[in-house]
Design a protein around this motif. Structure first.
Motif, PDB file in Angstrom:
ATOM      1  N   GLN A  99      -9.651  -6.738   2.245  1.00 55.27           N
ATOM      2  CA  GLN A  99      -9.470  -6.457   0.817  1.00 55.27           C
ATOM      3  C   GLN A  99     -10.696  -5.727   0.273  1.00 55.27           C
ATOM      4  N   ARG A 100     -10.602  -4.421   0.239  1.00 53.25           N
ATOM      5  CA  ARG A 100     -11.706  -3.591  -0.224  1.00 53.25           C
ATOM      6  C   ARG A 100     -11.925  -3.745  -1.720  1.00 53.25           C
ATOM      7  N   TRP A 101     -13.152  -3.468  -2.131  1.00 52.61           N
ATOM      8  CA  TRP A 101     -13.548  -3.660  -3.524  1.00 52.61           C
ATOM      9  C   TRP A 101     -12.666  -2.869  -4.482  1.00 52.61           C
ATOM     10  N   SER A 102     -12.344  -1.609  -4.146  1.00 52.55           N
ATOM     11  CA  SER A 102     -11.549  -0.774  -5.044  1.00 52.55           C
ATOM     12  C   SER A 102     -10.157  -1.365  -5.250  1.00 52.55           C
ATOM     13  N   ARG A 103      -9.578  -1.936  -4.200  1.00 50.08           N
ATOM     14  CA  ARG A 103      -8.240  -2.531  -4.332  1.00 50.08           C
ATOM     15  C   ARG A 103      -8.301  -3.831  -5.134  1.00 50.08           C
ATOM     16  N   MET A 104      -9.371  -4.594  -4.953  1.00 49.92           N
ATOM     17  CA  MET A 104      -9.542  -5.794  -5.769  1.00 49.92           C
ATOM     18  C   MET A 104      -9.689  -5.417  -7.239  1.00 49.92           C
ATOM     19  N   LYS A 105     -10.365  -4.319  -7.495  1.00 49.48           N
ATOM     20  CA  LYS A 105     -10.572  -3.870  -8.870  1.00 49.48           C
ATOM     21  C   LYS A 105      -9.255  -3.427  -9.507  1.00 49.48           C
ATOM     22  N   LEU A 106      -8.358  -2.846  -8.697  1.00 56.59           N
ATOM     23  CA  LEU A 106      -7.078  -2.370  -9.227  1.00 56.59           C
ATOM     24  C   LEU A 106      -6.169  -3.514  -9.648  1.00 56.59           C
ATOM     25  N   ASN A 107      -5.947  -4.478  -8.740  1.00 55.87           N
ATOM     26  CA  ASN A 107      -4.940  -5.502  -9.014  1.00 55.87           C
ATOM     27  C   ASN A 107      -5.285  -6.869  -8.439  1.00 55.87           C
ATOM     28  N   GLY A 108      -6.557  -7.056  -8.067  1.00 51.56           N
ATOM     29  CA  GLY A 108      -6.954  -8.341  -7.510  1.00 51.56           C
ATOM     30  C   GLY A 108      -6.357  -8.628  -6.150  1.00 51.56           C
ATOM     31  N   CYS A 109      -5.793  -7.587  -5.500  1.00 53.64           N
ATOM     32  CA  CYS A 109      -5.092  -7.758  -4.212  1.00 53.64           C
ATOM     33  C   CYS A 109      -4.021  -8.842  -4.305  1.00 53.64           C
ATOM     34  N   LYS A 110      -3.339  -8.878  -5.435  1.00 61.15           N
ATOM     35  CA  LYS A 110      -2.231  -9.809  -5.619  1.00 61.15           C
ATOM     36  C   LYS A 110      -0.879  -9.145  -5.377  1.00 61.15           C
ATOM     37  N   ASN A 111      -0.929  -7.954  -4.794  1.00 59.79           N
ATOM     38  CA  ASN A 111       0.287  -7.197  -4.517  1.00 59.79           C
ATOM     39  C   ASN A 111       0.777  -7.457  -3.104  1.00 59.79           C
ATOM     40  N   LEU A 112       1.919  -6.895  -2.771  1.00 54.41           N
ATOM     41  CA  LEU A 112       2.511  -7.078  -1.448  1.00 54.41           C
ATOM     42  C   LEU A 112       1.608  -6.542  -0.349  1.00 54.41           C
ATOM     43  N   ILE A 113       1.068  -5.354  -0.535  1.00 56.02           N
ATOM     44  CA  ILE A 113       0.280  -4.707   0.509  1.00 56.02           C
ATOM     45  C   ILE A 113      -1.076  -5.365   0.688  1.00 56.02           C
ATOM     46  N   GLY A 114      -1.734  -5.752  -0.399  1.00 55.40           N
ATOM     47  CA  GLY A 114      -3.112  -6.220  -0.313  1.00 55.40           C
ATOM     48  C   GLY A 114      -3.304  -7.717  -0.192  1.00 55.40           C
ATOM     49  N   SER A 115      -2.261  -8.499  -0.443  1.00 54.80           N
ATOM     50  CA  SER A 115      -2.416  -9.953  -0.472  1.00 54.80           C
ATOM     51  C   SER A 115      -2.418 -10.553   0.927  1.00 54.80           C
ATOM     52  N   ASN A 116      -2.885 -11.783   1.018  1.00 52.71           N
ATOM     53  CA  ASN A 116      -2.891 -12.549   2.265  1.00 52.71           C
ATOM     54  C   ASN A 116      -2.293 -13.937   2.022  1.00 52.71           C
ATOM     55  N   ASP A 117      -2.160 -14.700   3.092  1.00 52.35           N
ATOM     56  CA  ASP A 117      -1.769 -16.106   3.033  1.00 52.35           C
ATOM     57  C   ASP A 117      -0.414 -16.307   2.352  1.00 52.35           C
ATOM     58  N   GLU A 118      -0.293 -17.378   1.551  1.00 52.35           N
ATOM     59  CA  GLU A 118       1.007 -17.769   1.004  1.00 52.35           C
ATOM     60  C   GLU A 118       1.571 -16.728   0.041  1.00 52.35           C
ATOM     61  N   LEU A 119       0.699 -16.081  -0.736  1.00 54.37           N
ATOM     62  CA  LEU A 119       1.185 -15.080  -1.683  1.00 54.37           C
ATOM     63  C   LEU A 119       1.875 -13.938  -0.944  1.00 54.37           C
ATOM     64  N   HIS A 120       1.266 -13.465   0.111  1.00 53.73           N
ATOM     65  CA  HIS A 120       1.904 -12.381   0.869  1.00 53.73           C
ATOM     66  C   HIS A 120       3.213 -12.842   1.484  1.00 53.73           C
ATOM     67  N   THR A 121       3.242 -14.058   2.009  1.00 58.03           N
ATOM     68  CA  THR A 121       4.477 -14.579   2.605  1.00 58.03           C
ATOM     69  C   THR A 121       5.600 -14.599   1.578  1.00 58.03           C
ATOM     70  N   THR A 122       5.290 -15.042   0.362  1.00 55.09           N
ATOM     71  CA  THR A 122       6.293 -15.103  -0.704  1.00 55.09           C
ATOM     72  C   THR A 122       6.784 -13.717  -1.093  1.00 55.09           C
ATOM     73  N   LEU A 123       5.846 -12.784  -1.306  1.00 53.84           N
ATOM     74  CA  LEU A 123       6.221 -11.432  -1.734  1.00 53.84           C
ATOM     75  C   LEU A 123       7.011 -10.706  -0.646  1.00 53.84           C
ATOM     76  N   LYS A 124       6.598 -10.880   0.596  1.00 56.97           N
ATOM     77  CA  LYS A 124       7.302 -10.231   1.702  1.00 56.97           C
ATOM     78  C   LYS A 124       8.729 -10.752   1.804  1.00 56.97           C
ATOM     79  N   LYS A 125       8.911 -12.049   1.641  1.00 57.74           N
ATOM     80  CA  LYS A 125      10.248 -12.646   1.716  1.00 57.74           C
ATOM     81  C   LYS A 125      11.149 -12.085   0.620  1.00 57.74           C
ATOM     82  N   ILE A 126      10.600 -11.917  -0.575  1.00 60.88           N
ATOM     83  CA  ILE A 126      11.394 -11.390  -1.694  1.00 60.88           C
ATOM     84  C   ILE A 126      11.861  -9.968  -1.403  1.00 60.88           C
TER      85      ILE A 126
END
Length: 512
Positions: A99-126
């Motif tokens: 998770q690079r600084w610029s991506r964290m600055k954009l959206n906190g890496c809370k998106n499908l592409i940048g997230s990890n762990d449970e959040l990514h699992t949930t978004l990917k499933k959707i």
């Protein structure tokens, strides 16, 4: 005076934070790679086309080598065997995103592409729930309809007899496909205002692909002036937010027919509400809103994931289609070979213009070879998206430290002379011995264009269907001709988050 103060601060920071060898650097020091400079590492060696430098390093250091991007220790993996070893055989250690600084600055890496762990699992499933092969097959009528709309536009250009650019039309084609999956809407080819949002997408991918120095040199972040990458993202989010509000408004009304319009917002013309024709009005947006209302995801994750799908779905397959038309125009003998196989192998009614993926896929084996060769020569993601190791892991005889940024060297993997003889030539026949059944790469094809492992491209099934349908339809209906008799069309793209095709002019001639 300010210059000397800055230099003094940088020197002090170097000795305080960079000179001292940390654990990651100590472990990775045994991995071969270019020597870096203090503070900037190897950043000074990244030129206009960084994929070329990564290829040169691969040829010098091999399938595993280390580079320093500022203070970020990175390991680069090249070739399907070693990439598979990492991302499939050791998926737990390599799957998470760096998770690079610029991506964290954009959206906190809370998106499908940048997230990890449970959040990514949930978004990917959707998102995957609306990207299944069954769902894509049910949505095929929309792809067919979009092909018919595009052909009507191209027919007018045939009548004019003048050369023209296809880039904007191909991008709008892919935009409409992904908009139906997201919101159930599409845009008109006739309104020039629609070019506005497409130009924003192109610019965003270009600026996002260029090295943002503050990602790798933390001490300059307080002085960093935001470039256009940061300025364009809120524009895209604003467009998406307007579409979400329109979607919520329309879902509260009686279902609309295909001719009813809603406002697009952000400078684009009004899109049309689409009807699946099978009574199923589900969309990715509907699933995301359902999970948001259930408290499974936050609003920022909902919007930023829509942005991911919106951007990625528009500027990936369309680029592959454009590159394929350039390659076929530059190689008319192979374009003729493809057309002959389509004409001879398909028994289509005269009034049916679109070659359907679900019906005709196995009937045009040469098209599968062409598509794989396009993916090899012009991979949309030249260096993939960065990952990070979650533990110390041994790959190819080297130990890679926990916390290392991992880069998949896709461009060099596809340009390896040993794997692909004459790698710069367009030779679809090279894949005959490996068979035509593996469109997604990997295995005997040695392709890694969609990535490998649990974080590979989530839309690859849709890309397969969309690419196959449009390219077969276009070649069956038109001949694409290079206006120049002395020079081939330019096929050198522009580096970015997605590899951008050059803007060429084509003559097109009706076959039917």
């Amino acid at each position: 005076m300010n210059f000397f103060i800055t230099i003094f601060i940088l020197i002090i920071c170097y000795f305080l934070f960079f000179k001292k060898e940390n654990r990651i650097r100590k472990i990775n020091s045994k991995i071969p790679g270019p020597k870096g400079l203090p503070i900037i590492g190897n950043l000074h060696e990244f030129k206009k086309d960084p994929q070329i430098q990564f290829q040169n390093w691969y040829e010098k250091y091999g399938t595993i080598y280390s580079v320093r991007m500022g203070n970020i220790d990175s390991v680069v993996l090249t070739g399907y065997p070693i990439i598979r070893k990492a991302f499939v055989d050791n998926s737990n250690a390599f799957a998470p995103r760096f998770q690079r600084w610029s991506r964290m600055k954009l959206n906190g890496c809370k998106n499908l592409i940048g997230s990890n762990d449970e959040l990514h699992t949930t978004l990917k499933k959707i998102v995957l729930s609306e990207m299944t092969p069954t769902r894509i097959k049910r949505m095929e009528n929309h792809i067919v309809w979009e092909c018919e709309k595009l052909c009507k536009v191209l027919d007018k250009h045939c009548e004019s007899g003048l050369p023209f650019s296809l880039n904007m039309y191909c991008k709008l084609f892919s935009l409409n496909i992904i908009m139906r999956f997201l919101f159930g809407i599409d845009y008109s080819y006739e309104n020039q205002d629609n070019q506005h949002i497409i130009n924003i997408i192109i610019e965003f991918f270009f600026y996002g692909g260029n090295a943002i120095v503050s990602d790798f040199i933390p001490i300059i972040r307080p002085f960093y002036k935001e470039n256009k990458f940061f300025q364009l993202y809120p524009v895209v989010c604003g467009h998406i937010n307007q579409l979400i509000e329109n979607y919520k408004l329309e879902k509260g009304k009686k279902p609309c027919g295909v001719d009813q319009e809603v406002s697009a917002g952000s400078g684009a013309s009004s899109p049309h509400i689409s009807d699946d024709g099978d009574g199923d009005n589900e969309t990715i947006m509907g699933k995301l809103l359902e999970e948001f209302n259930n408290g499974s995801i936050g609003w920022d994750s909902l919007v930023s994931t829509c942005v991911d799908v919106f951007l990625g779905g528009t500027d990936t397959t369309s680029n592959s289609i454009i590159f394929s038309l350039i390659a076929l125009a530059n190689n008319p003998d192979r374009q003729d070979k493809l057309y002959d196989q389509i004409k001879n192998n398909l028994q289509m009614p005269k009034n049916e213009l679109v070659v359907r993926h679900s019906i005709h896929r196995s009937s045009i084996p040469y098209l599968s070879l062409v598509i794989k060769e396009i993916y090899r020569l012009y991979p949309v993601s030249l260096l993939g998206l960065p990952h990070i190791t979650t533990e110390d892991v041994e790959i190819g005889g080297y130990t890679i430290a926990k916390g290392t940024q991992i880069i998949q060297n896709i461009f060099a993997s596809h340009k390896c002379e040993k794997t692909f003889p004459s790698p710069n030539s367009f030779i679809p026949e090279r894949f005959i011995e490996t068979g035509c059944n593996n469109m997604f790469g990997g295995g005997p094809t040695n392709l890694v264009h969609f990535g490998t492992g649990v974080r590979d491209c989530i839309g690859k099934s849709l890309a397969d269907c969309e690419f196959y349908t449009l390219l077969a339809t276009l070649i069956n209906r038109y001949e694409f001709i290079n206006p120049s008799t002395s020079e081939p069309l330019n096929d050198i793209g522009i580096f970015g988050v997605a590899y951008q095709p050059p803007d060429n002019q084509f003559f097109i001639k009706r076959r039917i």
